[in-house]
Design a protein around this motif. Structure first.
Motif, mmCIF file in Angstrom:
data_model
loop_
_atom_site.group_PDB
_atom_site.id
_atom_site.type_symbol
_atom_site.label_atom_id
_atom_site.label_comp_id
_atom_site.label_asym_id
_atom_site.label_seq_id
_atom_site.Cartn_x
_atom_site.Cartn_y
_atom_site.Cartn_z
ATOM 1 N N GLU B 228 0.831 -1.216 0.000
ATOM 2 C CA GLU B 228 0.000 0.000 0.000
ATOM 3 C C GLU B 228 0.862 1.260 0.000
ATOM 4 O OE1 GLU B 228 0.622 -2.066 2.393
ATOM 5 O OE2 GLU B 228 0.195 -1.320 4.398
ATOM 6 N N ASN B 231 2.641 4.975 -3.511
ATOM 7 C CA ASN B 231 2.084 6.111 -4.252
ATOM 8 C C ASN B 231 2.870 7.413 -4.080
ATOM 9 O OD1 ASN B 231 1.317 6.180 -1.570
ATOM 10 N ND2 ASN B 231 -0.723 6.985 -1.979
ATOM 11 N N LEU B 437 -7.191 8.657 -7.708
ATOM 12 C CA LEU B 437 -7.272 7.225 -7.399
ATOM 13 C C LEU B 437 -6.155 6.783 -6.461
ATOM 14 C CD1 LEU B 437 -8.110 5.608 -10.878
ATOM 15 C CD2 LEU B 437 -9.577 5.704 -8.864
ATOM 16 N N ASN B 438 -4.927 7.232 -6.753
ATOM 17 C CA ASN B 438 -3.766 6.640 -6.097
ATOM 18 C C ASN B 438 -3.168 7.554 -5.025
ATOM 19 O OD1 ASN B 438 -1.799 4.764 -5.571
ATOM 20 N ND2 ASN B 438 -0.678 5.045 -7.486
ATOM 21 N N ARG B 441 -6.721 8.251 -1.739
ATOM 22 C CA ARG B 441 -7.443 6.989 -1.891
ATOM 23 C C ARG B 441 -8.735 6.980 -1.068
ATOM 24 N NH1 ARG B 441 -1.918 3.360 -0.994
ATOM 25 N NH2 ARG B 441 -1.249 3.303 -3.168
ATOM 26 N N LEU B 446 -11.160 2.907 -4.849
ATOM 27 C CA LEU B 446 -10.262 1.741 -4.922
ATOM 28 C C LEU B 446 -11.016 0.516 -5.425
ATOM 29 C CD1 LEU B 446 -8.237 2.149 -1.586
ATOM 30 C CD2 LEU B 446 -7.301 2.355 -3.900
ATOM 31 N N TYR B 488 -3.536 -1.947 -4.606
ATOM 32 C CA TYR B 488 -4.865 -1.457 -4.229
ATOM 33 C C TYR B 488 -5.561 -2.398 -3.242
ATOM 34 C CZ TYR B 488 -4.766 2.471 -7.533
ATOM 35 O OH TYR B 488 -4.487 3.648 -8.188
ATOM 36 N N ALA B 491 -4.081 -1.426 -0.106
ATOM 37 C CA ALA B 491 -4.564 -0.090 0.277
ATOM 38 C C ALA B 491 -5.969 -0.173 0.879
ATOM 39 C CB ALA B 491 -4.556 0.831 -0.939
ATOM 40 N N HIS B 501 0.629 6.418 2.551
ATOM 41 C CA HIS B 501 -0.720 5.930 2.220
ATOM 42 C C HIS B 501 -1.761 6.821 2.874
ATOM 43 C CE1 HIS B 501 -4.136 3.111 2.052
ATOM 44 N NE2 HIS B 501 -4.204 3.153 3.363
ATOM 45 N N ARG B 503 -5.873 7.810 3.069
ATOM 46 C CA ARG B 503 -7.247 7.458 2.742
ATOM 47 C C ARG B 503 -8.123 8.653 3.066
ATOM 48 N NH1 ARG B 503 -8.727 1.708 2.722
ATOM 49 N NH2 ARG B 503 -10.847 2.517 2.877
#
Lengths: 106, 542
Positions: B228, B231, B437-438, B441, B446, B488, B491, B501, B503
Motif C-alpha cells: 500500500e 504512491n 485514485l492513487n 485513496r 479503490l 490497491y 490499500a 498511504h 485514505r
C-alpha cells in the motif's frame, strides 16, 4: 527523447547501441539508427557514453521534436552533459565536485 | 596472492538459445544487483548477472544522483538518524534493521572510496560520502562486477523463474533482445534485484522498472508486504523526465495567474500540488535559491539543468509548468517479503534485494527519496548475495535436478487471442496515475479500480501465448497489472492513513493498525496482517 545521431561525428563504434538501457538503437552496416524512439526514457545516458559527442537528447520526454542539426552544432550543446559531469579529458576535475552535502536537510 | 575466481559455465544448448550453469543467478544490474553479484562472487560462488538493459546505465540510480543514508558511527548521530524518520514512516520501521543497514552502508561506502569513487572533499579536507553520482557510481559497479568474475548478460530481461520438483527456485529464463534468442540459467540460488515498478511513468531512469521480478516471484508463490506504500509522486518539468525533488525545496509554486498555491511545497506540501494539478496547470520557480545554492545545484546535479538549458528556461527566474510523475514502488516501500537477515524470501532458493524487496524494515511507510533506498540497495544487495552463495554451497550438487517453468501469463496455451501489451500497459496507467485514485485513496474509488483491474487480469489469464517478438512487453504489462492489484488490495486493507498511504475516508492514523499488510496471489489476490516487531516483543513480555 533521443533525436539526433550526427552522421558527421558518429564513427559507428555502436557504444550507444550497447549502453542505452531501453534498447532504442539498432546497429546497421553504417551508423546506428534510432529504431524505437518511443522507448526512449529521456535519461540522457547515451550522451554520456558517446565518445564523439554525436548524440542529442531533446528534453521533451513525451513528444518528438523537429531538430535543426545545423543550428544545434552552432551551439555548444553537443557533449555539454558529458563535460558537465567530468567525463571528458579536459573536465575530469568535475567528477569530484558534488556539493550535495551542502544542500541536504533543506 | 591471486584470487581464484569461479565462473558460470556455458552449456550446450538448442539452436536459438544459450544455456549457462551458475551457483548464483542475479536478476537486475542496478546497485542492489551488482552488490549482490560482487558479494556472492567474493564468497566463491560462480555468478551470472542478467540485466534487462545495460548493467551500468539500467535502473533508477544510474540516470540520477542519489543521497545515501551514510552516518558516521557516532552513537548519538546514529540514534538521531534512526529517530528522525520514525514519525514520517508511521512507526513501522525496525530499529535492529535500521542499525545494521547504517553499519553496512558505512562499510560499503568506504569500500567505494577504496575502489576509487571520486567522493568530494569539503573545505575542512573531509571526504563527504552521503551522495553518489549515478552514472559514475554505476560505471564503477559494472567494472567491479566484471573484475569479480561475474558473467554479465546485457539486454537480457528475465521472463520466468525455473523451479525444481520441490518448488525450490533453481534458475530463470529470458530473452536476449539484441541477439533475438533465449537464455536459460540453471542456478542453485537466485537473487531478484529487478527494482520496483514505476508503471512506465518516465520518472527519471525508471522505464525499465515494471515489476517484472514481482510477477516471476509471485508465479512461484512468493509473498509481498507494504504494497500500500506505493504512491509517491516526484516533481518534474511538465514536459520533461528529470525528477529531482530536493531542488524543488527552493521553489515557489503558482497557478496560471501567478498566485501562490496555498500549502504547496516539495516536502510536506506535495499533496497541495497534486490537488492544484487536478484543477489546472501548476508552475514552479526556484526563486528561494541564492547565488551560492544555485552554484552548488549546478555542479551537484548537472542533469537537473538539461531540460532548462535546452529550452532556454532559467529555472531561478522563469516560471515553468510542473507535473507529478508516479514513482510507484521504486520510491514506495513495498516489495518482496524477506524472512531473515540474509534477505531470503519465503521461497527456498530465492533472495531479494534493493527496491524489489520491501524497505519497510528501515523506512516503514515512507521514503523521501534516494537516501534510504540507496543504503538499502548496498546493504540488502550484499546480504542477499552472501545468503544466496551460502545457500548454493549448502545444497551441493544439483546436476540431476529437473527444472520446470513457473511462468503463467503470456506463456500458456489458452483458447483466446494473445493480449495487446501496449493497450494493457495504458489501461493500467489509467488506474494508477490519476491522483484522485492513487494519491488520494478511498474505498469506493479503490473498489472501482480493482473491479476493472481484476477483469483485466481475467482477460490476461485466459489469453494465449504471446508472439515471441512481443513476449517481453507482454510480461511487462502483466507485471504492472499484477502490481496494481497488490497495491490497491493492500490499500483497501489498511483502513487508516499512515506513511505515504492516505485514505480520504480514514484520514487519521489508527494506533491499532500499527502492523504490516502482506499480499500475494495472481488469479485471487489475498491480503493478511502481520504484527510489528514491537507488538511481538510486548506480547512476549506479558
Amino acid at each position: 527523447m533521443i533525436e539526433v545521431i550526427d552522421a558527421e561525428r558518429c564513427t559507428s563504434c555502436d557504444i550507444c547501441v550497447t549502453a542505452c538501457p531501453t534498447n532504442v538503437f539498432d546497429k546497421t552496416d553504417g551508423i546506428p539508427v534510432i529504431a524505437r524512439q518511443s522507448d526512449c526514457q529521456t535519461c540522457f545516458l547515451c550522451e554520456l557514453y558517446c565518445p564523439e559527442d554525436a548524440l542529442y537528447v531533446s528534453p521533451f520526454a513525451d513528444e518528438a521534436q523537429l531538430i535543426d542539426v545545423v543550428m544545434l552544432k552552432r551551439t555548444d550543446v553537443l557533449g555539454s552533459y558529458r563535460r558537465a559531469v567530468g567525463w571528458t579529458d579536459d573536465t575530469r576535475d568535475r567528477r569530484g565536485v558534488d556539493r550535495s552535502y551542502l544542500l541536504f536537510g533543506h | 596472492m591471486s584470487i581464484q575466481t569461479h565462473r558460470a559455465e556455458r552449456l550446450p544448448a538448442q539452436p536459438g538459445s544459450v544455456e549457462f550453469d551458475a551457483d548464483v543467478l542475479v536478476l537486475g544490474g542496478g546497485p542492489a544487483g551488482t552488490w549482490a553479484a560482487v558479494s556472492a562472487a567474493e564468497r566463491g560462488a560462480r555468478v551470472l548477472l542478467a540485466d534487462k538493459g545495460f548493467c551500468g546505465t539500467s535502473g533508477a540510480t544510474a540516470a540520477a544522483g542519489t543521497g545515501v543514508w551514510y552516518i558516521d558511527p557516532d552513537p548519538a548521530l546514529r540514534e538521531a538518524a534512526m529517530a528522525n524518520r520514525e514519525k514520517m514512516g508511521g512507526y513501522l520501521q525496525d530499529r535492529r534493521w535500521m542499525a545494521r543497514v547504517l553499519d553496512r552502508t558505512y562499510q560499503q561506502s568506504n569500500r567505494l572510496a577504496d575502489w576509487g569513487y571520486p567522493y568530494p572533499v569539503d573545505e575542512h579536507g573531509r571526504s563527504q560520502r552521503n551522495s553518489l553520482q549515478g552514472p559514475e557510481y554505476m560505471r564503477l559497479m559494472r567494472k567491479r562486477t566484471k573484475q569479480a568474475g561475474v558473467a554479465i548478460l546485457d539486454h537480457s530481461p528475465a521472463l520466468e523463474l525455473l523451479v525444481d520438483d520441490n518448488g525450490a527456485v533453481a534458475g530463470a529464463s529470458g530473452v536476449r533482445r539484441q541477439k533475438q534468442d533465449r537464455w536459460t540459467v540453471r542456478a542453485k540460488a537466485v537473487v531478484i534485484a529487478t527494482g520496483g515498478c514505476a508503471f512506465l511513468s518516465k520518472t527519471l531512469g525508471s522505464n525499465v522498472l515494471t515489476g517484472d521480478g514481482y510477477l516471476m516471484a509471485a508465479e512461484a508463490g512468493a509473498e509481498f508486504t507494504s504494497m500500500e506504500f506505493s504512491n509517491p509522486y516526484a516533481i518534474s518539468p511538465a514536459f520533461g523526465s528529470v525528477t529531482k525533488t530536493l531542488f524543488y525545496g527552493w521553489a515557489t509554486f503558482t497557478y496560471a495567474d501567478g498566485s501562490v498555491v496555498p500549502g504547496a511545497a516539495s516536502k510536506g506540501g506535495r499533496s497541495a500540488i497534486a490537488r492544484a494539478l487536478l484543477r489546472g496547470p501548476v508552475y514552479a520557480r526556484l526563486d528561494k535559491a541564492d547565488d551560492g545554492v544555485q552554484r552548488h545545484m549546478r555542479v551537484s546535479q548537472p542533469n537537473f539543468f538539461l531540460p532548462f538549458d535546452r529550452t532556454g528556461i532559467d529555472p531561478f527566474r522563469d516560471r515553468f509548468p510542473v507535473t507529478l510523475r508516479l514513482e510507484g514502488t521504486v520510491r514506495g516501500t513495498g516489495g518482496l517479503r524477506i524472512i531473515d537477515d540474509a534477505c531470503a524470501t519465503s521461497l527456498p532458493g530465492l533472495y531479494a534485494a534493493g527496491d524489489a524487496a520491501t524497505r519497510e524494515l528501515i523506512c516503514g511507510g515512507f521514503t523521501g527519496g534516494g537516501s534510504h533506498n540507496a543504503a538499502w540497495a548496498m546493504s540488502s544487495g550484499l546480504w542477499a548475495g552472501q545468503g544466496a552463495a551460502d545457500y548454493a554451497r549448502q545444497i551441493g550438487t544439483t546436476t540431476a535436478r529437473r527444472l520446470l517453468s513457473a511462468a503463467t501469463v503470456a506463456f500458456r496455451d489458452r483458447p483466446r487471442r494473445a493480449f495487446d501489451p501496449a493497450a494493457l500497459a495504458k489501461a493500467v496507467q489509467g488506474e494508477v496515475f490519476p491522483y484522485e485514485l492513487n494519491y488520494f485513496r478511498d474505498a469506493s474509488r479503490l473498489n472501482g479500480a480493482l473491479a476493472r483491474l481484476d477483469a483485466g487480469w481475467r482477460d490476461v489469464a485466459e489469453a494465449g501465448p504471446a508472439d515471441p517478438a512481443d513476449v517481453f512487453r507482454a510480461r511487462e504489462a502483466a507485471a504492472m497489472l499484477a502490481t496494481a492489484r497488490w497495491m490497491y488490495r493492500s490499500a483497501l486493507a489498511r483502513q487508516e492513513s499512515r506513511g505515504m498511504h492516505r485514505r480520504d475516508d480514514f484520514p487519521d492514523q489508527d494506533g491499532r493498525q500499527r502492523h504490516y499488510v502482506t499480499t500475494g496471489g495472481l488469479d485471487e489476490v489475498w491480503t493478511s496482517v502481520r504484527p510489528h516487531a514491537d507488538a511481538v516483543h510486548a506480547e512476549a513480555a506479558e
